[in-house]
Motif scaffolding. Structure first.
Motif, mmCIF file in Angstrom:
data_model
loop_
_atom_site.group_PDB
_atom_site.id
_atom_site.type_symbol
_atom_site.label_atom_id
_atom_site.label_comp_id
_atom_site.label_asym_id
_atom_site.label_seq_id
_atom_site.Cartn_x
_atom_site.Cartn_y
_atom_site.Cartn_z
ATOM 1 N N GLU A 49 0.831 -1.212 0.000
ATOM 2 C CA GLU A 49 0.000 0.000 0.000
ATOM 3 C C GLU A 49 0.862 1.257 0.000
ATOM 4 O O GLU A 49 0.572 2.223 -0.718
ATOM 5 C CB GLU A 49 -0.919 -0.015 1.219
ATOM 6 N N GLY A 52 2.059 2.174 -3.288
ATOM 7 C CA GLY A 52 1.063 2.642 -4.245
ATOM 8 C C GLY A 52 0.169 1.581 -4.849
ATOM 9 O O GLY A 52 -0.534 1.855 -5.824
ATOM 10 N N ASP A 53 0.128 0.372 -4.322
ATOM 11 C CA ASP A 53 -0.725 -0.684 -4.848
ATOM 12 C C ASP A 53 -2.155 -0.481 -4.341
ATOM 13 O O ASP A 53 -2.433 -0.625 -3.151
ATOM 14 C CB ASP A 53 -0.191 -2.053 -4.413
ATOM 15 N N GLU A 54 -3.083 -0.158 -5.245
ATOM 16 C CA GLU A 54 -4.468 0.107 -4.864
ATOM 17 C C GLU A 54 -5.178 -1.152 -4.372
ATOM 18 O O GLU A 54 -6.030 -1.096 -3.492
ATOM 19 C CB GLU A 54 -5.229 0.707 -6.050
ATOM 20 N N ARG A 55 -4.838 -2.307 -4.956
ATOM 21 C CA ARG A 55 -5.470 -3.552 -4.510
ATOM 22 C C ARG A 55 -5.081 -3.880 -3.074
ATOM 23 O O ARG A 55 -5.908 -4.370 -2.291
ATOM 24 C CB ARG A 55 -5.081 -4.697 -5.442
ATOM 25 N N LYS A 57 -4.449 -1.683 -0.840
ATOM 26 C CA LYS A 57 -5.246 -0.753 -0.037
ATOM 27 C C LYS A 57 -6.645 -1.306 0.200
ATOM 28 O O LYS A 57 -7.206 -1.199 1.298
ATOM 29 C CB LYS A 57 -5.320 0.598 -0.737
ATOM 30 N N LEU A 58 -7.213 -1.946 -0.843
ATOM 31 C CA LEU A 58 -8.521 -2.577 -0.690
ATOM 32 C C LEU A 58 -8.471 -3.724 0.313
ATOM 33 O O LEU A 58 -9.358 -3.874 1.159
ATOM 34 C CB LEU A 58 -9.006 -3.100 -2.050
#
Length: 444
Positions: A49, A52-55, A57-58
């Motif tokens: 996260e 910068g990994d959006e997945r 973050k999810l």
């Protein structure tokens, strides 16, 4: 059944069969997602996260509401399983009559166990982080739709359990952060990913808040100090011959600590003009002593050492009586292990015998013994090995008396007055050595 009959069956019931197949795939999705998201590494997700990994973050957001997530996936899984079983039962009733219920039960049990439980969960547990990142966007959509129902179910469950005195709070974790970290390190050590030395160092850091100064201090009986009333040359000789750079200075009695002398301060004083060992006043170069309670935990004491830029403190009990001394090095050794330099005295506190037994000085700390031999002797009630034997036996043993507890056989080899100075330790089930002449049994 002929080919024509099979074709006729498929053309008539293809929609039902496709629905059952789709529901089985949904069930596999829910099962695998539950396993992957609960087993995913929170530390790994945090790192991704930050990068910068959006997945990731999810995944972090989903795990943060674990009760809502699990409830949603369970509702979805049970819904598709029940619907798939109902469709299959309806289909088989039309084909086989009353026996279709039993046939549908057997068929759906096999399909659900293999393709909707074991297969997806095995796949998910083999690569939980990758699996969690893949399914996170789809699980988020399911949570948005089914989440309110899950929250209602969780509310009902909490109130039902509350009637039986069970407080199920999502904000109350089962383990503290330290316990989770310690468990993870121990698990990785057993798997071989973390070596013993690294495990011990990490464990030492986590233990600082649980240990008190009294657990690691140099006891007053082992303290080396200087009598301010002695001849100046005797005091100078004692400092220069000592392996320690700092020594307490007392006057009248060892309980009356008036200062701490540093070897560098002594050398500077001797370097001044017209100063000789015979006319040096040791009390004039001592630093003010710092007294700390013996109940201070090591984490606070370490912070105090760093804050005051100090390395040395005198330990006192609740009555102000001197109990010993503690240094910054003593605390650091709890983390990194024994720190020795060229001036340290070599003390043989633990010795391995040819017969496999261990000969231990009574003053050896239990924590040091556990760390060196990877044992798990308790150190809550006693600090030293001798103290453990006295605590467990509820007496001061005689020489050659033996006790068995915690899977070890403790044999008293030497006692000086009321102090146990040397013991032999061997496994309790080791019958290779002859029993001592006098035996007393401690509790197992």
């Amino acid at each position: 059944m002929t080919i024509e009959a099979v074709i006729a069956f498929l053309s008539e019931y293809w929609l039902t069969l496709a629905s059952v197949l789709g529901l089985l795939l949904c069930s596999a999705f829910f099962s695998g997602s539950e396993t992957a998201l609960t087993a995913a590494s929170r530390a790994r997700m945090h790192t991704l996260e930050v990068n910068g990994d959006e997945r990731a973050k999810l995944v972090t957001a989903l795990i943060a509401r674990r009760d809502r997530l699990i409830g949603t996936l369970l509702i979805g899984n049970n819904l598709v399983n029940i619907l798939a079983s109902s469709l299959t039962t309806s289909l088989f009733l039309g084909l086989f009559g009353a026996s279709g219920v039993a046939i549908a039960t057997l068929v759906m049990t096999a399909l659900l166990v293999i393709f909707s439980e074991v297969l997806p969960k095995s796949w998910a547990i083999a690569a939980p982080d990758r699996f969690a990142l893949t399914v996170a966007p789809f699980v988020r959509l399911v949570v948005i739709v089914v989440g309110p129902v899950s929250s209602l179910v969780n509310w009902i469950v909490r109130h039902i359990l509350g009637l039986f005195g069970v407080n199920l709070s999502s904000e109350m974790p089962m383990l503290t952060a330290h316990e989770e970290l310690r468990g993870a390190v121990d698990f990785l050590h057993r798997e071989g990913s973390v070596i013993k030395a690294d495990r011990d160092r990490l464990g030492g850091v986590l233990d600082l808040g649980e240990l008190e100064v009294s657990d690691i201090m140099i006891h007053r009986t082992s303290m080396r100090g200087i009598n301010a009333d002695d001849a100046p040359e005797a005091a100078v000789r004692a400092v220069l011959e000592s392996p320690y750079t700092r020594m307490p200075v007392w006057r009248g009695s060892t309980d009356n600590i008036i200062g701490v002398v540093h070897a560098k301060d002594l050398l500077r004083a001797l370097a001044e003009p017209d100063v000789e060992p015979e006319n040096l006043d040791i009390s004039r170069i001592t630093q003010k002593p710092w007294f700390v309670p013996d109940t201070t935990n090591l984490k606070d004491q370490l912070n105090a050492f760093l804050r005051r830029k100090a390395h040395f403190a005198i330990v006192v009990d609740e009555y102000g009586e001197v109990q010993g001394l503690v240094t910054l090095e003593d605390i650091l050794e709890e983390i990194v292990g024994d720190i020795s330099d060229e001036h340290d005295l070599e003390i043989q506190g633990v010795r391995q015998e040819a017969d496999g037994s261990i000969v231990v000085d009574g003053s050896v700390p239990i924590r040091d013994l556990n760390r060196a031999l990877d044992w798990n002797l308790p150190d809550e009630e006693a600090t030293t090995v001798a103290g453990l034997v006295i605590h467990e036996s509820k007496t001061i043993p005689e020489e050659r008396q033996a006790f068995t507890f915690y899977g070890k056989r403790f044999i008293v080899m030497k006692r000086v007055k009321n102090r146990i100075t040397r013991l032999r330790i061997r496994p309790a089930d080791d019958a290779a050595m002859p029993p001592p002449l006098t035996q007393g049994e401690g509790r197992e």
